[in-house]
Design an enzyme around this catalytic site. Structure first.
Site, PDB file in Angstrom:
ATOM      1  N   LEU A  99       0.819  -1.217   0.000  1.00  0.00           N
ATOM      2  CA  LEU A  99       0.000   0.000   0.000  1.00  0.00           C
ATOM      3  C   LEU A  99       0.854   1.268   0.000  1.00  0.00           C
ATOM      4  O   LEU A  99       0.390   2.322  -0.427  1.00  0.00           O
ATOM      5  CB  LEU A  99      -0.951   0.010   1.200  1.00  0.00           C
ATOM      6  CG  LEU A  99      -2.015  -1.095   1.211  1.00  0.00           C
ATOM      7  CD1 LEU A  99      -2.892  -0.972   2.450  1.00  0.00           C
ATOM      8  CD2 LEU A  99      -2.869  -1.059  -0.050  1.00  0.00           C
ATOM      9  N   HIS A 140       6.520  -9.869   4.819  1.00  0.00           N
ATOM     10  CA  HIS A 140       6.429  -8.551   4.176  1.00  0.00           C
ATOM     11  C   HIS A 140       6.162  -7.467   5.228  1.00  0.00           C
ATOM     12  O   HIS A 140       6.840  -6.430   5.241  1.00  0.00           O
ATOM     13  CB  HIS A 140       5.310  -8.567   3.115  1.00  0.00           C
ATOM     14  CG  HIS A 140       5.045  -7.237   2.482  1.00  0.00           C
ATOM     15  ND1 HIS A 140       5.230  -6.996   1.129  1.00  0.00           N
ATOM     16  CD2 HIS A 140       4.601  -6.067   3.006  1.00  0.00           C
ATOM     17  CE1 HIS A 140       4.919  -5.730   0.875  1.00  0.00           C
ATOM     18  NE2 HIS A 140       4.521  -5.135   1.991  1.00  0.00           N
ATOM     19  N   GLU A 141       5.203  -7.719   6.102  1.00  0.00           N
ATOM     20  CA  GLU A 141       4.840  -6.693   7.105  1.00  0.00           C
ATOM     21  C   GLU A 141       5.965  -6.489   8.115  1.00  0.00           C
ATOM     22  O   GLU A 141       6.243  -5.356   8.509  1.00  0.00           O
ATOM     23  CB  GLU A 141       3.534  -7.064   7.810  1.00  0.00           C
ATOM     24  CG  GLU A 141       2.305  -7.129   6.908  1.00  0.00           C
ATOM     25  CD  GLU A 141       2.153  -5.945   5.970  1.00  0.00           C
ATOM     26  OE1 GLU A 141       2.518  -4.815   6.350  1.00  0.00           O
ATOM     27  OE2 GLU A 141       1.692  -6.140   4.836  1.00  0.00           O
ATOM     28  N   HIS A 144       8.633  -4.098   7.144  1.00  0.00           N
ATOM     29  CA  HIS A 144       8.339  -2.676   7.373  1.00  0.00           C
ATOM     30  C   HIS A 144       8.838  -2.218   8.743  1.00  0.00           C
ATOM     31  O   HIS A 144       9.112  -1.042   8.941  1.00  0.00           O
ATOM     32  CB  HIS A 144       6.827  -2.425   7.315  1.00  0.00           C
ATOM     33  CG  HIS A 144       6.273  -2.340   5.924  1.00  0.00           C
ATOM     34  ND1 HIS A 144       6.637  -1.356   5.037  1.00  0.00           N
ATOM     35  CD2 HIS A 144       5.356  -3.096   5.270  1.00  0.00           C
ATOM     36  CE1 HIS A 144       5.969  -1.512   3.894  1.00  0.00           C
ATOM     37  NE2 HIS A 144       5.188  -2.570   4.009  1.00  0.00           N
TER      38      HIS A 144
HETATM   39 NI    NI Z   1       3.884  -3.241   2.534  1.00  0.00          NI
END
Ligand code: NI
Length: 185
Positions: A99, A140-141, A144
Site C-alpha cells: 500500500l 512482508h509486514e 516494514h
Molecule cells: Ni507493505
C-alpha cells in the site's frame, strides 16, 4: 477512522520501529483504525510505520486470498512486537505489492515457512507456524518494522525499471485510490 497511508519516500518507512509498550495509550483504537485503513485500501496487511507510527505493530487479513491460497483462510491477525523464531532456508518467489508503493508489483523471494511469536491486542502471547502466502504476508509486514520495503529485495535492474513509478510516488502524482501521504505533497 481511516488513516492516511504513508507512501514510499516518507522517512518513517526507513526507521527501525520501536517495541510497543504495555501501556501504549488507546492501542485497541489504533488497531481498529489500522484494520479500517487496510480494508478501505483493499490491502491484506498493514504495518504501523505505514500510518506514520514507528511501532512494532501490524495487522493482517488474508482471508480474501483464501480461494487461491488455502492457508490464508481466516488468517486475520494483530501482531504486536512480532519476532521470528524460525525462517526456512527454502524460499519461494511470488509477486507482491504494498500500500506504500501503489502501482508496483514485483516478485520477491521469501522463506516458505516461518515460526513467529507475537502478542495480540489483549496482550496474549502467541507462537505460530505459518506457510505459503500467510508466511509471506507476515514477512512482508515485519520487513516494514526494520525500515525496509519489498522492493529493497529486487534486483538493481528491476528497481531501475520502476524508477519512473517510484519518482511519481515520491512526488505525489502516482495514482492511488485511498488516502495517502506522499513526501512531495
Ligand atoms: Ni507493505
Amino acid at each position: 477512522m481511516i488513516l492516511p497511508v504513508y507512501l514510499y519516500g516518507q522517512p518513517v518507512l526507513r526507521k527501525e520501529a520501536e517495541e510497543v509498550p504495555r501501556d501504549y495509550p488507546d492501542l485497541k483504537q489504533l488497531v481498529s483504525n489500522m484494520f479500517e485503513t487496510m480494508y478501505h485500501a483493499d490491502g491484506v496487511g498493514l504495518a504501523a510505520p505505514q500510518v506514520g507510527l514507528s511501532l512494532r505493530l501490524l495487522v493482517i487479513d488474508g482471508s480474501v486470498l483464501a480461494d487461491d491460497f488455502a492457508e490464508c483462510k481466516d488468517f486475520k491477525r494483530t501482531m504486536i512486537n512480532p519476532e521470528f523464531l524460525e525462517r526456512s532456508e527454502e524460499e519461494e518467489a511470488m509477486e507482491e505489492g504494498c500500500l506504500s508503493l501503489p502501482g508496483i508489483h514485483e516478485k520477491v523471494s521469501r522463506s516458505k515457512t516461518i515460526r513467529v511469536r507475537y502478542w495480540d491486542e489483549d496482550w496474549q502471547e502467541h507462537e505460530e507456524f505459518l506457510e505459503g502466502f500467510a508466511a509471506r504476508i507476515v514477512q512482508h509486514e515485519c520487513e516494514h518494522l526494520t525500515g525496509h520495503v519489498f522492493i529493497d529485495n529486487i534486483s538493481a535492474i528491476r528497481r531501475q525499471l520502476n524508477r519512473g513509478k517510484l519518482n511519481s510516488i515520491i512526488k505525489g502524482t502516482a495514482r492511488c485510490s485511498y488516502r495517502a501521504k506522499a513526501v512531495g505533497k
